[in-house]
Design a protein around this motif. Sequence first.
Motif, PDB file in Angstrom:
ATOM      1  N   UNK A  67       3.397  13.065   9.330  1.00 15.10           N
ATOM      2  CA  UNK A  67       2.324  13.953   8.918  1.00 15.10           C
ATOM      3  C   UNK A  67       1.701  13.653   7.570  1.00 15.10           C
ATOM      4  N   UNK A  68       1.938  12.450   7.041  1.00 15.75           N
ATOM      5  CA  UNK A  68       1.391  12.052   5.745  1.00 15.75           C
ATOM      6  C   UNK A  68       0.386  10.927   5.988  1.00 15.75           C
ATOM      7  N   UNK A  69      -0.833  11.077   5.471  1.00 16.07           N
ATOM      8  CA  UNK A  69      -1.817  10.012   5.597  1.00 16.07           C
ATOM      9  C   UNK A  69      -1.359   8.844   4.733  1.00 16.07           C
ATOM     10  N   UNK A  70      -1.423   7.627   5.281  1.00 15.12           N
ATOM     11  CA  UNK A  70      -0.925   6.458   4.549  1.00 15.12           C
ATOM     12  C   UNK A  70      -1.792   5.250   4.838  1.00 15.12           C
ATOM     13  N   UNK A  71      -1.981   4.425   3.799  1.00 13.27           N
ATOM     14  CA  UNK A  71      -2.774   3.201   3.921  1.00 13.27           C
ATOM     15  C   UNK A  71      -1.978   2.037   3.369  1.00 13.27           C
ATOM     16  N   UNK A  72      -1.897   0.924   4.123  1.00 12.60           N
ATOM     17  CA  UNK A  72      -1.272  -0.278   3.564  1.00 12.60           C
ATOM     18  C   UNK A  72      -2.202  -0.900   2.527  1.00 12.60           C
ATOM     19  N   UNK A  73      -1.649  -1.424   1.462  1.00 17.42           N
ATOM     20  CA  UNK A  73      -2.472  -1.967   0.381  1.00 17.42           C
ATOM     21  C   UNK A  73      -3.047  -3.343   0.693  1.00 17.42           C
ATOM     22  N   UNK A  74      -2.365  -4.120   1.552  1.00 15.70           N
ATOM     23  CA  UNK A  74      -2.780  -5.501   1.761  1.00 15.70           C
ATOM     24  C   UNK A  74      -4.185  -5.615   2.345  1.00 15.70           C
ATOM     25  N   UNK A  75      -4.686  -4.557   2.966  1.00 14.04           N
ATOM     26  CA  UNK A  75      -6.007  -4.633   3.590  1.00 14.04           C
ATOM     27  C   UNK A  75      -7.109  -4.855   2.564  1.00 14.04           C
ATOM     28  N   UNK A  76      -6.846  -4.463   1.307  1.00  6.15           N
ATOM     29  CA  UNK A  76      -7.878  -4.611   0.283  1.00  6.15           C
ATOM     30  C   UNK A  76      -7.385  -5.292  -0.993  1.00  6.15           C
ATOM     31  N   UNK A  77      -6.080  -5.529  -1.093  1.00  2.00           N
ATOM     32  CA  UNK A  77      -5.532  -6.072  -2.334  1.00  2.00           C
ATOM     33  C   UNK A  77      -4.779  -7.356  -2.039  1.00  2.00           C
ATOM     34  N   UNK A  78      -5.140  -8.459  -2.708  1.00  2.00           N
ATOM     35  CA  UNK A  78      -4.395  -9.697  -2.506  1.00  2.00           C
ATOM     36  C   UNK A  78      -3.016  -9.608  -3.156  1.00  2.00           C
ATOM     37  N   UNK A  79      -2.119 -10.438  -2.690  1.00  2.00           N
ATOM     38  CA  UNK A  79      -0.783 -10.495  -3.292  1.00  2.00           C
ATOM     39  C   UNK A  79      -0.886 -11.032  -4.713  1.00  2.00           C
ATOM     40  N   UNK A  80       0.067 -10.667  -5.544  1.00  2.00           N
ATOM     41  CA  UNK A  80       0.117 -11.200  -6.906  1.00  2.00           C
ATOM     42  C   UNK A  80      -0.295 -10.191  -7.952  1.00  2.00           C
ATOM     43  N   UNK A  81      -0.312 -10.652  -9.170  1.00  2.00           N
ATOM     44  CA  UNK A  81      -0.532  -9.768 -10.313  1.00  2.00           C
ATOM     45  C   UNK A  81      -1.994  -9.454 -10.569  1.00  2.00           C
ATOM     46  N   UNK A  82      -2.911 -10.111  -9.886  1.00  2.00           N
ATOM     47  CA  UNK A  82      -4.329  -9.898 -10.156  1.00  2.00           C
ATOM     48  C   UNK A  82      -4.909  -8.707  -9.406  1.00  2.00           C
ATOM     49  N   UNK A  83      -4.108  -7.991  -8.660  1.00  2.00           N
ATOM     50  CA  UNK A  83      -4.629  -6.908  -7.825  1.00  2.00           C
ATOM     51  C   UNK A  83      -4.646  -5.540  -8.464  1.00  2.00           C
ATOM     52  N   UNK A  84      -4.290  -5.400  -9.745  1.00  2.00           N
ATOM     53  CA  UNK A  84      -4.177  -4.076 -10.365  1.00  2.00           C
ATOM     54  C   UNK A  84      -5.491  -3.300 -10.335  1.00  2.00           C
ATOM     55  N   UNK A  85      -6.605  -3.954 -10.646  1.00  2.00           N
ATOM     56  CA  UNK A  85      -7.902  -3.269 -10.650  1.00  2.00           C
ATOM     57  C   UNK A  85      -8.274  -2.856  -9.231  1.00  2.00           C
ATOM     58  N   UNK A  86      -8.054  -3.739  -8.275  1.00  2.00           N
ATOM     59  CA  UNK A  86      -8.356  -3.416  -6.882  1.00  2.00           C
ATOM     60  C   UNK A  86      -7.455  -2.303  -6.365  1.00  2.00           C
ATOM     61  N   UNK A  87      -6.204  -2.268  -6.814  1.00  2.00           N
ATOM     62  CA  UNK A  87      -5.301  -1.194  -6.405  1.00  2.00           C
ATOM     63  C   UNK A  87      -5.833   0.141  -6.898  1.00  2.00           C
ATOM     64  N   UNK A  88      -6.270   0.192  -8.147  1.00  2.00           N
ATOM     65  CA  UNK A  88      -6.842   1.429  -8.693  1.00  2.00           C
ATOM     66  C   UNK A  88      -8.051   1.858  -7.857  1.00  2.00           C
ATOM     67  N   UNK A  89      -8.904   0.895  -7.502  1.00  2.00           N
ATOM     68  CA  UNK A  89     -10.079   1.201  -6.684  1.00  2.00           C
ATOM     69  C   UNK A  89      -9.683   1.703  -5.297  1.00  2.00           C
ATOM     70  N   UNK A  90      -8.657   1.079  -4.694  1.00  2.00           N
ATOM     71  CA  UNK A  90      -8.184   1.501  -3.373  1.00  2.00           C
ATOM     72  C   UNK A  90      -7.641   2.924  -3.424  1.00  2.00           C
ATOM     73  N   UNK A  91      -6.860   3.231  -4.451  1.00  2.00           N
ATOM     74  CA  UNK A  91      -6.295   4.574  -4.584  1.00  2.00           C
ATOM     75  C   UNK A  91      -7.428   5.591  -4.689  1.00  2.00           C
ATOM     76  N   UNK A  92      -8.425   5.301  -5.497  1.00  2.00           N
ATOM     77  CA  UNK A  92      -9.558   6.229  -5.662  1.00  2.00           C
ATOM     78  C   UNK A  92     -10.354   6.368  -4.373  1.00  2.00           C
ATOM     79  N   UNK A  93     -10.686   5.252  -3.740  1.00  2.00           N
ATOM     80  CA  UNK A  93     -11.528   5.314  -2.539  1.00  2.00           C
ATOM     81  C   UNK A  93     -10.814   5.950  -1.352  1.00  2.00           C
ATOM     82  N   UNK A  94      -9.500   5.822  -1.292  1.00  2.00           N
ATOM     83  CA  UNK A  94      -8.740   6.392  -0.171  1.00  2.00           C
ATOM     84  C   UNK A  94      -8.399   7.861  -0.392  1.00  2.00           C
ATOM     85  N   UNK A  95      -8.536   8.320  -1.638  1.00  2.00           N
ATOM     86  CA  UNK A  95      -8.161   9.704  -1.937  1.00  2.00           C
ATOM     87  C   UNK A  95      -6.659   9.902  -2.043  1.00  2.00           C
TER      88      UNK A  95
END
Length: 193
Positions: A67-95
């Motif tokens: 019953x918890x909405x969940x999104x895998x991160x790999x769909x929008x964030x590449x592996x490695x340390x360069x994904x921090x900005x994209x992770x922040x964007x994914x969290x915001x856009x997904x709610x």
Amino acid sequence: MKALRLFALAAGLVLCACSNVSVTNQWRDPSWPGPPASNVVVVGISRSDTMRHIFEDTFSQQLQAAGVQASPSYTQIPAGTTGAVRLRDLVKSSGAQAVLVTRVQRVEQKVSVTPSGPMYGGFYGWYGGAWAATPDVQQYDVITLETSVWDARSEKLVWTVTTQGIGRNNVPKATTELAQTLIPKLKADGILR
């Protein structure tokens, strides 16, 4: 003697049927005000893209089943340390209100030797039993994982746990066991709705 062997066999089957994951340490931020998250981004830290995809998909599916909405991160964030900005964007856009991250802390190789002695009753009984009673030697990995939940608003760690399990090649099954162990704890601790 025969009854003891049957008991040992039955106990072994029961142990094999139990979950392969045990919680070794757990912490929750006592000052975290909540509310429990109903939307989560799942991140698996792995050098293998395949393992990451399988882990994130499987854990997300288990959260959705609970019953918890969940999104895998790999769909929008590449592996490695360069994904921090994209992770922040994914969290915001997904709610998402929380980010759940799992990483391997360590892998220990273990060896289990189960000796069995020959039957007695004279030399000839002992001799025949000695050939049949060679020890059972098993080598296996004990994997320690760290799973953390971060509050998306404050960007602070609110919950973390370490778990141990026997390594296996079936990543979806191992991830399902991990999720089935952790999701009830997350709900009981008020981290997830």
